[in-house]
Design a protein around this motif. Structure first.
Motif, PDB file in Angstrom:
ATOM      1  N   PHE A   5       0.821  -1.198   0.000  1.00  0.00           N
ATOM      2  CA  PHE A   5       0.000   0.000   0.000  1.00  0.00           C
ATOM      3  C   PHE A   5       0.860   1.255   0.000  1.00  0.00           C
ATOM      4  CE2 PHE A   5      -2.938  -3.192   1.656  1.00  0.00           C
ATOM      5  CZ  PHE A   5      -4.070  -2.919   0.886  1.00  0.00           C
ATOM      6  N   VAL A   6       0.295   2.321  -0.545  1.00  0.00           N
ATOM      7  CA  VAL A   6       1.014   3.600  -0.638  1.00  0.00           C
ATOM      8  C   VAL A   6       1.520   4.048   0.725  1.00  0.00           C
ATOM      9  CG1 VAL A   6       0.721   6.063  -1.102  1.00  0.00           C
ATOM     10  CG2 VAL A   6      -0.194   4.380  -2.719  1.00  0.00           C
ATOM     11  N   ALA A   7       0.688   3.924   1.751  1.00  0.00           N
ATOM     12  CA  ALA A   7       1.063   4.404   3.085  1.00  0.00           C
ATOM     13  C   ALA A   7       2.243   3.651   3.676  1.00  0.00           C
ATOM     14  CB  ALA A   7      -0.135   4.301   4.030  1.00  0.00           C
ATOM     15  N   ASP A   8       2.523   2.458   3.154  1.00  0.00           N
ATOM     16  CA  ASP A   8       3.613   1.637   3.700  1.00  0.00           C
ATOM     17  C   ASP A   8       4.924   1.788   2.942  1.00  0.00           C
ATOM     18  OD1 ASP A   8       1.871   0.587   5.615  1.00  0.00           O
ATOM     19  OD2 ASP A   8       1.177  -0.983   4.248  1.00  0.00           O
ATOM     20  N   ILE A   9       4.910   2.535   1.864  1.00  0.00           N
ATOM     21  CA  ILE A   9       6.127   2.688   1.053  1.00  0.00           C
ATOM     22  C   ILE A   9       7.108   3.609   1.764  1.00  0.00           C
ATOM     23  CG2 ILE A   9       7.052   3.526  -1.143  1.00  0.00           C
ATOM     24  CD1 ILE A   9       4.411   2.764  -2.443  1.00  0.00           C
ATOM     25  N   GLN A  10       8.340   3.149   1.895  1.00  0.00           N
ATOM     26  CA  GLN A  10       9.416   3.907   2.528  1.00  0.00           C
ATOM     27  C   GLN A  10      10.434   4.337   1.474  1.00  0.00           C
ATOM     28  OE1 GLN A  10       9.214   4.677   5.815  1.00  0.00           O
ATOM     29  NE2 GLN A  10       7.244   3.594   5.755  1.00  0.00           N
ATOM     30  N   PRO A  11      11.246   5.362   1.770  1.00  0.00           N
ATOM     31  CA  PRO A  11      12.266   5.786   0.804  1.00  0.00           C
ATOM     32  C   PRO A  11      13.248   4.663   0.494  1.00  0.00           C
ATOM     33  CG  PRO A  11      11.973   7.423   2.541  1.00  0.00           C
ATOM     34  CD  PRO A  11      11.213   6.211   2.975  1.00  0.00           C
ATOM     35  N   SER A  12      13.746   4.667  -0.720  1.00  0.00           N
ATOM     36  CA  SER A  12      14.761   3.702  -1.176  1.00  0.00           C
ATOM     37  C   SER A  12      14.272   2.266  -1.021  1.00  0.00           C
ATOM     38  CB  SER A  12      16.073   3.910  -0.417  1.00  0.00           C
ATOM     39  OG  SER A  12      16.544   5.231  -0.577  1.00  0.00           O
ATOM     40  N   GLN A  13      13.031   2.047  -1.402  1.00  0.00           N
ATOM     41  CA  GLN A  13      12.421   0.720  -1.295  1.00  0.00           C
ATOM     42  C   GLN A  13      12.087   0.202  -2.685  1.00  0.00           C
ATOM     43  OE1 GLN A  13       8.883   0.660   1.145  1.00  0.00           O
ATOM     44  NE2 GLN A  13       8.166  -1.284   0.315  1.00  0.00           N
ATOM     45  N   ASP A  14      12.361  -1.070  -2.928  1.00  0.00           N
ATOM     46  CA  ASP A  14      11.917  -1.702  -4.170  1.00  0.00           C
ATOM     47  C   ASP A  14      10.418  -1.944  -4.084  1.00  0.00           C
ATOM     48  OD1 ASP A  14      14.438  -1.808  -5.403  1.00  0.00           O
ATOM     49  OD2 ASP A  14      14.965  -3.627  -4.300  1.00  0.00           O
ATOM     50  N   VAL A  15       9.694  -1.449  -5.064  1.00  0.00           N
ATOM     51  CA  VAL A  15       8.233  -1.540  -5.054  1.00  0.00           C
ATOM     52  C   VAL A  15       7.776  -2.369  -6.239  1.00  0.00           C
ATOM     53  CG1 VAL A  15       6.068  -0.247  -5.191  1.00  0.00           C
ATOM     54  CG2 VAL A  15       8.025   0.706  -3.929  1.00  0.00           C
ATOM     55  N   ALA A  16       6.924  -3.339  -5.967  1.00  0.00           N
ATOM     56  CA  ALA A  16       6.283  -4.140  -7.011  1.00  0.00           C
ATOM     57  C   ALA A  16       4.860  -4.388  -6.543  1.00  0.00           C
ATOM     58  CB  ALA A  16       7.026  -5.447  -7.251  1.00  0.00           C
ATOM     59  N   SER A  17       3.925  -3.622  -7.051  1.00  0.00           N
ATOM     60  CA  SER A  17       2.558  -3.712  -6.547  1.00  0.00           C
ATOM     61  C   SER A  17       1.574  -3.142  -7.571  1.00  0.00           C
ATOM     62  CB  SER A  17       2.427  -2.951  -5.223  1.00  0.00           C
ATOM     63  OG  SER A  17       1.197  -3.225  -4.600  1.00  0.00           O
ATOM     64  N   THR A  18       0.306  -3.296  -7.271  1.00  0.00           N
ATOM     65  CA  THR A  18      -0.767  -2.842  -8.145  1.00  0.00           C
ATOM     66  C   THR A  18      -1.395  -1.569  -7.585  1.00  0.00           C
ATOM     67  OG1 THR A  18      -1.250  -5.141  -8.708  1.00  0.00           O
ATOM     68  CG2 THR A  18      -2.897  -3.507  -9.295  1.00  0.00           C
TER      69      THR A  18
END
Length: 346
Positions: A5-18
């Motif tokens: 979820f957007v609220a859980d994204i932290q800086p310098s994090q690999d993101v793979a989501s919908t």
């Protein structure tokens, strides 16, 4: 792969989501390179994505309002989180859970509707009390009223937001009427209930909140007057002056033409409704801004382009000096997310 979820994204994090692609804009960097800016949303918030490789080609294959799978890396730029997108592709609706993408209000709809009924129970004017009862008897309309958002992106932009906002405005005008005894309290309460009712038809909300065709072509004030006229048609001998004043409350509650008002407020009740509506909308927006811990710092929010200022959260106990006091607002007016702020009042 589980949803991030957007609220859980932290800086310098690999993101793979919908996410839902709420908006896209093809822009040009100073060096002439085209890049694509994306507004990615889910039920916890929104984040900007940037596509640098094959930006024009990617923009052509993506449709706003649909779900997309995004792979990239997050970073912070000018106090705002964003994703540098490495790969993005559309996702079929059958492969997603709609409940992941639309936020819902914090208060149960039945609780709010009961509060609104209690307010209307105090209406003494027979014709207005009858109109309120007639409105609440429309089950289909009430179901849409309980679910509809109050805005696309500003205040109460979540399922149930319209009912929450309407209930708050009705409470406000009721209290104000107790202080200014010359006001027509009954007219104000019914006007508060109808003032944004057109939003049940102004928005569509399956995976994201957007304007319907009627919403774009007419707007919620015209749609609200149409709903009022439908209800009045089912009543006998409703006073013509009350009908006229209620329509004026709907058409003038934005206060000024630059904010979408069809007419300027021309009665005391219209002034009160305008300011009550504006106050509740702004307080809801400010609460969201203050609670967004991902932008700004502990003492100050990030620069807010809509309000043209920073907001002070208060000094944390461990700080003896407010950080960022030397920061000039002009340096922050390039905040990237400001491109989503249309300036239109919802």
């Amino acid at each position: 792969m589980s949803k991030i979820f957007v609220a859980d994204i932290q800086p310098s994090q690999d993101v793979a989501s919908t996410f839902v692609l709420a908006d896209k804009q093809l822009r040009t960097a100073r060096n002439g390179t085209a890049f694509l800016t994306l507004k990615l949303v889910d039920k916890t918030g929104e984040i900007t994505g940037r596509v640098w490789e094959r930006a024009e080609e990617t923009g052509r294959i993506l449709s706003t309002g649909g779900a997309v799978f995004v792979q990239g890396r997050s970073e912070t730029y000018r106090d705002e989180m964003q994703i540098q997108v490495q790969r993005i592709q559309p996702v079929p609706a059958a492969e997603i859970d709609p409940s992941d993408f639309l936020p819902a209000g914090p208060i149960p709809a039945e609780t709010l509707l009961e509060q609104l009924r209690k307010i209307t129970a105090g209406i003494k004017t027979r014709s207005l009390a009858q109109l309120a009862r007639h409105l609440f008897m429309d089950r289909d309309l009430m179901e849409r009223f309980k679910r509809a958002p109050a805005a696309k992106s500003m205040h109460h932009a979540y399922l149930g937001g319209l009912l929450e906002h309407t209930t708050a405005v009705a409470h406000l005008v009721s209290h104000i009427s107790q202080h200014y005894s010359d006001l027509n309290r009954d007219l104000l309460i019914v006007g508060a209930i109808f003032h944004d009712m057109g939003k049940v038809d102004e928005f569509v909300y399956d995976l994201s909140i957007d304007y319907s065709h009627a919403g774009r072509l007419l707007g919620h004030m015209i749609l609200g007057v149409q709903i009022l006229e439908e209800k009045l048609a089912g009543l006998k001998n409703f006073p013509a002056e009350e009908s006229l004043l209620l329509k004026h409350l709907i058409l003038s509650h934005h206060g000024d033409a630059q904010f979408g008002a069809v007419k300027l407020p021309m009665t005391r009740e219209a002034f009160v409704l305008h300011f009550a509506d504006d106050l509740d909308a702004k307080m809801n927006t400010l609460t969201r801004i203050m609670q967004d811990s991902r932008s700004g710092d502990k003492a100050w929010t990030a620069y807010q382009p809509v309000f043209d200022r920073f907001f002070f959260r208060g000094l944390p106990p461990d700080l003896t000096e407010a950080p960022g006091m030397g920061c000039e607002p002009e340096e922050e007016k390039g905040v990237q997310l400001s491109l989503w702020s249309s300036g239109k009042k919802d």
